[in-house]
Design a protein around this motif. Structure first.
Motif, short mmCIF file in Angstrom:
data_model
loop_
_atom_site.label_atom_id
_atom_site.label_comp_id
_atom_site.label_asym_id
_atom_site.label_seq_id
_atom_site.Cartn_x
_atom_site.Cartn_y
_atom_site.Cartn_z
N PHE A 1 97.11 -39.91 -62.53
CA PHE A 1 95.88 -39.29 -63.02
C PHE A 1 95.61 -39.61 -64.48
O PHE A 1 94.86 -38.91 -65.15
CB PHE A 1 95.93 -37.78 -62.80
CG PHE A 1 96.06 -37.40 -61.35
CD1 PHE A 1 94.97 -37.48 -60.50
CD2 PHE A 1 97.29 -37.01 -60.83
CE1 PHE A 1 95.09 -37.16 -59.15
CE2 PHE A 1 97.42 -36.70 -59.48
CZ PHE A 1 96.32 -36.76 -58.64
N GLY B 1 90.35 -42.58 -67.68
CA GLY B 1 89.12 -41.92 -68.09
C GLY B 1 88.77 -42.13 -69.55
O GLY B 1 88.01 -41.37 -70.13
N GLU C 1 89.60 -46.15 -65.48
CA GLU C 1 89.86 -45.60 -64.16
C GLU C 1 91.24 -44.99 -64.06
O GLU C 1 92.21 -45.49 -64.64
CB GLU C 1 89.71 -46.68 -63.08
CG GLU C 1 88.29 -47.16 -62.87
CD GLU C 1 88.20 -48.19 -61.77
OE1 GLU C 1 87.41 -48.00 -60.83
OE2 GLU C 1 88.93 -49.20 -61.85
N GLN C 2 91.34 -43.91 -63.30
CA GLN C 2 92.62 -43.36 -62.92
C GLN C 2 93.08 -44.02 -61.62
O GLN C 2 92.25 -44.32 -60.76
CB GLN C 2 92.51 -41.84 -62.70
CG GLN C 2 92.09 -41.05 -63.90
CD GLN C 2 91.94 -39.57 -63.57
OE1 GLN C 2 92.19 -39.13 -62.43
NE2 GLN C 2 91.55 -38.79 -64.56
N ALA D 1 94.34 -42.68 -59.11
CA ALA D 1 93.93 -41.84 -57.99
C ALA D 1 92.48 -42.08 -57.58
O ALA D 1 92.09 -41.76 -56.44
CB ALA D 1 94.13 -40.37 -58.34
N GLU D 2 91.70 -42.66 -58.48
CA GLU D 2 90.29 -42.90 -58.18
C GLU D 2 90.05 -44.16 -57.34
O GLU D 2 88.92 -44.36 -56.86
CB GLU D 2 89.49 -42.99 -59.49
CG GLU D 2 89.45 -41.69 -60.28
CD GLU D 2 88.79 -41.84 -61.64
OE1 GLU D 2 88.35 -40.82 -62.19
OE2 GLU D 2 88.71 -42.99 -62.14
N VAL D 3 91.08 -44.98 -57.18
CA VAL D 3 90.90 -46.23 -56.41
C VAL D 3 91.73 -46.21 -55.12
O VAL D 3 91.96 -47.25 -54.52
CB VAL D 3 91.24 -47.46 -57.26
CG1 VAL D 3 90.26 -47.60 -58.42
CG2 VAL D 3 92.68 -47.41 -57.78
N ASP E 1 90.92 -45.32 -52.24
CA ASP E 1 90.15 -45.79 -51.08
C ASP E 1 90.24 -47.30 -50.90
O ASP E 1 90.00 -47.81 -49.79
CB ASP E 1 88.69 -45.36 -51.21
CG ASP E 1 88.00 -45.96 -52.42
OD1 ASP E 1 88.63 -46.02 -53.50
OD2 ASP E 1 86.83 -46.38 -52.31
N TYR F 1 99.09 -36.65 -55.84
CA TYR F 1 98.70 -38.04 -55.53
C TYR F 1 99.07 -38.38 -54.10
O TYR F 1 98.27 -38.98 -53.36
CB TYR F 1 99.40 -38.97 -56.52
CG TYR F 1 99.12 -40.44 -56.37
CD1 TYR F 1 97.82 -40.95 -56.45
CD2 TYR F 1 100.16 -41.34 -56.20
CE1 TYR F 1 97.58 -42.31 -56.34
CE2 TYR F 1 99.93 -42.70 -56.10
CZ TYR F 1 98.64 -43.19 -56.16
OH TYR F 1 98.40 -44.54 -56.06
N GLU G 1 96.65 -36.90 -51.71
CA GLU G 1 95.39 -37.65 -51.64
C GLU G 1 95.56 -38.96 -50.86
O GLU G 1 94.67 -39.36 -50.11
CB GLU G 1 94.88 -37.94 -53.05
CG GLU G 1 94.46 -36.67 -53.81
CD GLU G 1 93.76 -36.97 -55.13
OE1 GLU G 1 93.30 -38.11 -55.31
OE2 GLU G 1 93.68 -36.05 -55.96
#
Length: 257
Positions: free
Chosen positions: A162, A165, A171-172, A174-176, A178, A203, A206
C-alpha cells in the motif's frame, strides 16, 4: 485463489540446524556458477549489474533480483550466486546507482532493460523469467509483476503493498492487482515494523477477492529484512527455510510443466 503455505513458529536457530535445513531443503547438485559484472543501459544511463549463471550448456530459466533500499550488500551477491547454483541465470541490477530513491518509472525501465539484456544471452529461455525483490524490491515485485507480462512468476520479500500515491511513486501495488496474471509468492515476518503484517493480510485478502493465485509464507516473530543481517546472508533457520520456499516456488513455476 489463495494458497497459504503455513506459519513457521519459533525454533532453535543454531547454525547447525540452519545448515541441516539448507542441505535437506535444497535440490542443488553443485552446479558450477560463473559470475560477472555487466552493464545495463537504461534511460541514457549505464547501470552496473551483478550476474551469475550456471556453467552448464543449454537454455535456462532466469530471474531478475531487486535488492533492498540498503543497496547491493554482500548478502545479495551471495544470494545471486546461490540461486544461480539452482540452475537459474540471475541478474541483480544496482537500481540506486544514480539516486537513492529513483522514481518507479526509472526502476521499471531498468527492470525492463535487464529483461532485454537477458534476451541477448544464448543461455536464457525468455519464456521462463522470474522476478524477486526485497524490501523496496519486494514492493517493486508486487508493482511490476502485474504490469510486465515477460515474467512468469515472482517472489516478493517483505514488500509494501500500500505504498505509493506520490509524484515519484504514483501507484500502489494493491491498485494493480487486477492486472496480475502470474503466480506470486509473498514472504513476510510477523514482527516487521516497517511493513506491518496486517497490510500483508489485507493485500492477500484483496488478491483472493480478485481470484489471483498467490502463496503466502509467514514467519512468526521475524523482523523486516530477516534474510540479510548486517549486510550478510543470514544463516538462521527462518532465512534458510525462506530461501528454500523461493527456490521450490520458482522450480514449480519456471521449470516444471
Amino acid at each position: 485463489m489463495i494458497s497459504i503455505v503455513g506459519l513457521s513458529g519459533c525454533v532453535n536457530d543454531t547454525d547447525d540446524i540452519a545448515d541441516d535445513s539448507m542441505e535437506n531443503n535444497s535440490n542443488s547438485t553443485e552446479i558450477q556458477v560463473e559470475t560477472t559484472e555487466v552493464e545495463i543501459v537504461s534511460g541514457n544511463m549505464t547501470y552496473p549489474a551483478f550476474l551469475a549463471a550456471p556453467s552448464t550448456e543449454g537454455e535456462k530459466p532466469a530471474v531478475v533480483l531487486i535488492h533492498s533500499f540498503n543497496g547491493m550488500e554482500p548478502g545479495y551477491i551471495d544470494l545471486t550466486e546461490r540461486l544461480a547454483s539452482e540452475g537459474y541465470v540471475v541478474i541483480s541490477p544496482e537500481w540506486q546507482t544514480f539516486e537513492e530513491s529513483p522514481s518507479d518509472a526509472v526502476v521499471e525501465q531498468l527492470v525492463r532493460d535487464s529483461v532485454v539484456y537477458l534476451g541477448t544471452r544464448q543461455d536464457v529461455d525468455t519464456e521462463r523469467l522470474g522476478l524477486t525483490g526485497f524490501c523496496a524490491g519486494g514492493r517493486y515485485t508486487m508493482l511490476f509483476l502485474p504490469q510486465m507480462e515477460e515474467f512468469a512468476s515472482g517472489v516478493a520479500w517483505y514488500g509494501f503493498p500500500f505504498s505509493g500515491g506520490t509524484e515519484s511513486q504514483p501507484e500502489q501495488p494493491a491498485e494493480v492487482i487486477d492486472q496480475l496474471e502470474a503466480p506470486m509468492l509473498i514472504i513476510h515476518g510477523t514482527n516487521d515494523e516497517a511493513s506491518n503484517i496486517s497490510d500483508i493480510y489485507a493485500y492477500a485478502t484483496e488478491l483472493d477477492a480478485e481470484d489471483k493465485y498467490f502463496e503466502l509464507k509467514v514467519y512468526q516473530g521475524q523482523p523486516h529484512g530477516f534474510m540479510i543481517e548486517n549486510g550478510q546472508l543470514s544463516s538462521s533457520f527462518e532465512a534458510q527455510d525462506a530461501y528454500w520456499q523461493m527456490v521450490t516456488f520458482f522450480n514449480r513455476t519456471l521449470k516444471e510443466g
